[in-house]
Design an enzyme around this catalytic site. Structure first.
Site, PDB file in Angstrom:
ATOM      1  N   ASP A 174       0.825  -1.188  -0.079  1.00 32.10           N
ATOM      2  CA  ASP A 174       0.081  -0.072   0.000  1.00 32.10           C
ATOM      3  C   ASP A 174       0.786   1.285   0.156  1.00 32.10           C
ATOM      4  OD1 ASP A 174      -2.824   0.931   0.481  1.00 32.10           O
ATOM      5  OD2 ASP A 174      -1.962   2.177   1.804  1.00 32.10           O
ATOM      6  N   SER A 175       0.318   2.444  -0.303  1.00 27.52           N
ATOM      7  CA  SER A 175       0.957   3.682  -0.327  1.00 27.52           C
ATOM      8  C   SER A 175       1.261   4.184   1.130  1.00 27.52           C
ATOM      9  CB  SER A 175       0.197   4.924  -0.998  1.00 27.52           C
ATOM     10  OG  SER A 175      -0.830   4.974  -0.374  1.00 27.52           O
ATOM     11  N   TYR A 216      -0.013   8.682  -2.865  1.00 30.17           N
ATOM     12  CA  TYR A 216       0.216   8.144  -4.323  1.00 30.17           C
ATOM     13  C   TYR A 216      -0.892   8.773  -5.171  1.00 30.17           C
ATOM     14  CZ  TYR A 216       3.734   4.681  -3.673  1.00 30.17           C
ATOM     15  OH  TYR A 216       4.923   4.053  -3.402  1.00 30.17           O
ATOM     16  N   GLY A 217      -2.035   9.011  -4.421  1.00 36.31           N
ATOM     17  CA  GLY A 217      -3.127   9.471  -5.315  1.00 36.31           C
ATOM     18  C   GLY A 217      -3.206  10.912  -6.002  1.00 36.31           C
ATOM     19  N   CYS A 258      -3.898  -1.131  -2.100  1.00 33.52           N
ATOM     20  CA  CYS A 258      -4.030   0.109  -2.601  1.00 33.52           C
ATOM     21  C   CYS A 258      -4.733   0.175  -4.125  1.00 33.52           C
ATOM     22  CB  CYS A 258      -2.715   0.981  -2.632  1.00 33.52           C
ATOM     23  SG  CYS A 258      -2.551   2.757  -3.137  1.00 33.52           S
ATOM     24  N   ASN A 259      -6.092   1.012  -3.821  1.00 33.29           N
ATOM     25  CA  ASN A 259      -6.689   1.222  -5.268  1.00 33.29           C
ATOM     26  C   ASN A 259      -5.955   2.145  -6.243  1.00 33.29           C
ATOM     27  OD1 ASN A 259     -10.137   0.774  -4.450  1.00 33.29           O
ATOM     28  ND2 ASN A 259      -8.630   1.207  -2.393  1.00 33.29           N
ATOM     29  N   THR A 260      -5.320   3.011  -5.845  1.00 29.31           N
ATOM     30  CA  THR A 260      -4.387   3.960  -6.504  1.00 29.31           C
ATOM     31  C   THR A 260      -3.599   2.953  -7.271  1.00 29.31           C
ATOM     32  OG1 THR A 260      -4.692   5.620  -5.100  1.00 29.31           O
ATOM     33  CG2 THR A 260      -3.126   5.878  -6.691  1.00 29.31           C
ATOM     34  N   CYS A 271     -10.518   3.726  -1.666  1.00 32.86           N
ATOM     35  CA  CYS A 271      -9.063   3.777  -1.092  1.00 32.86           C
ATOM     36  C   CYS A 271      -8.939   3.256   0.181  1.00 32.86           C
ATOM     37  CB  CYS A 271      -9.090   5.403  -0.741  1.00 32.86           C
ATOM     38  SG  CYS A 271      -7.598   5.955   0.091  1.00 32.86           S
ATOM     39  N   HIS A 312      -7.299   3.619   2.518  1.00 34.02           N
ATOM     40  CA  HIS A 312      -7.291   4.298   4.006  1.00 34.02           C
ATOM     41  C   HIS A 312      -8.712   4.621   4.715  1.00 34.02           C
ATOM     42  CE1 HIS A 312      -3.086   5.048   2.774  1.00 34.02           C
ATOM     43  NE2 HIS A 312      -2.783   5.880   4.113  1.00 34.02           N
TER      44      HIS A 312
HETATM   45  N1  DGL Z   1      -3.849   3.774  -0.320  1.00 33.32           N
HETATM   46  C1  DGL Z   1      -4.254   4.551  -1.366  1.00 33.32           C
HETATM   47  C2  DGL Z   1      -5.591   3.915  -2.163  1.00 33.32           C
HETATM   48  O1  DGL Z   1      -6.193   2.796  -1.899  1.00 33.32           O
HETATM   49  C3  DGL Z   1      -4.673   6.029  -1.148  1.00 33.32           C
HETATM   50  C4  DGL Z   1      -3.772   6.939  -0.423  1.00 33.32           C
HETATM   51  C5  DGL Z   1      -2.689   7.567  -1.019  1.00 33.32           C
HETATM   52  O2  DGL Z   1      -3.088   8.494  -2.053  1.00 33.32           O
HETATM   53  O3  DGL Z   1      -1.529   7.277  -1.086  1.00 33.32           O
HETATM   54  O4  DGL Z   1      -6.068   4.473  -3.168  1.00 33.32           O
END
Ligand code: DGL
Length: 262
Positions: free
Chosen positions: A11-12, A43-44, A74-76, A184, A186
């Site tokens: 994950d980020s 990361y987003g 992480c979705n991103t 996301c 988070h």
């Molecule tokens: N963990 C990232 C997600 O699921 C979001 C956090 C980020 O922007 O780094 O998209």
């Protein structure tokens, strides 16, 4: 493939820890190596090239340690799964979110909150068009909410303001929305805060479905762990940021260490 290798989760930042909760319920005997790049998050707000570059480094790091599958928590990062290379199976949280929506959403309106990069990639629209074309999506992104969760979660006033900023426009646009995908990783960390502002909203945490899909894969391929379980977390930032999320999610871990991603 050695069945006793751990599962890699990346994950980020701290967000992917939300996958550890269902892991500890559905696959309690599996060892985990978690990598969170909190130093570089969010990361987003980064361009695709950077997201793919650092995500690939995390995958390579986990493969060097030795893992039998990797959850892209992480979705991103999952938005760009087609640009990533791995010798072991990668599980996309976006795919899991769409599968979870297919199974649980009863009406034709669905909200999704995610990062700017995830929303801009159009990945949810594309995948939902395949899995549940009858559902109308309303998406919104937040530039700052993931970072507030990662490092300022105790600032309740700021947190609630950012939650409202992200979700209010979705409800205004489609008042029929009863279900919201937390797109996301988070966001499930603050499920309670979201539900105390929007008590009738049903929140979908894609990590639960992602772990169910992993369990099916491990079982079907005789890859379930038979050795002693260990949970190791690596972060590129200070470990205290992780400590707050670990406490909040009531996770049991063995090792938490700061490392560099080179
Ligand atoms: N963990 C990232 C997600 O699921 C979001 C956090 C980020 O922007 O780094 O998209």
């Amino acid at each position: 493939m050695d069945r006793n290798l751990p599962i890699g989760i990346l994950d980020s930042g701290v967000g992917g820890l939300t996958a550890l909760s269902p892991m500890q319920k559905l696959l309690p005997d599996e060892s985990v190596i978690y990598f969170g790049d909190s130093l570089r998050m969010p990361y987003g707000n980064r361009p695709k090239e950077e997201i793919v570059f650092y995500a690939q480094k995390m995958i390579d790091y986990l493969q060097d340690k030795g893992v039998k599958a990797i959850l892209l928590a992480c979705n991103t990062i999952s938005s760009h799964i087609d640009s990533l290379h791995s010798d072991v199976k990668l599980f996309s949280i976006v795919e899991a979110g769409c599968m979870a929506a297919k199974e649980t959403v009863k009406n034709s309106s669905l909200g999704i909150i995610a990062t700017c990069a995830t929303v801009e990639s159009g990945v949810y629209e594309k995948m939902m068009a395949k899995t549940c074309p009858e559902i109308t999506l309303t998406l919104n992104s937040s530039k700052s909410l993931p970072k507030v969760i990662d490092s300022q979660i105790e600032n309740t006033v700021l947190l609630n303001e950012k939650i409202r900023e992200c979700i209010d426009p979705i409800i205004r646009e489609d008042s029929a929305i009863k279900d919201l995908i937390l797109g996301c990783s988070h966001f499930p960390i603050i499920s309670e805060e979201i539900n105390s502002i929007y008590p009738s909203l049903h929140l979908i945490d894609p990590a639960v479905k992602q772990v169910e899909m992993l369990k099916e894969y491990l079982t079907q391929n005789d890859l379930t762990n038979l050795s002693k379980r260990t949970i190791t977390l690596y972060t590129t930032a200070e470990t205290y940021e992780f400590a707050a999320a670990i406490k909040r999610l009531k996770l049991e871990i063995d090792t938490l260490m700061k490392v560099e991603l080179v």
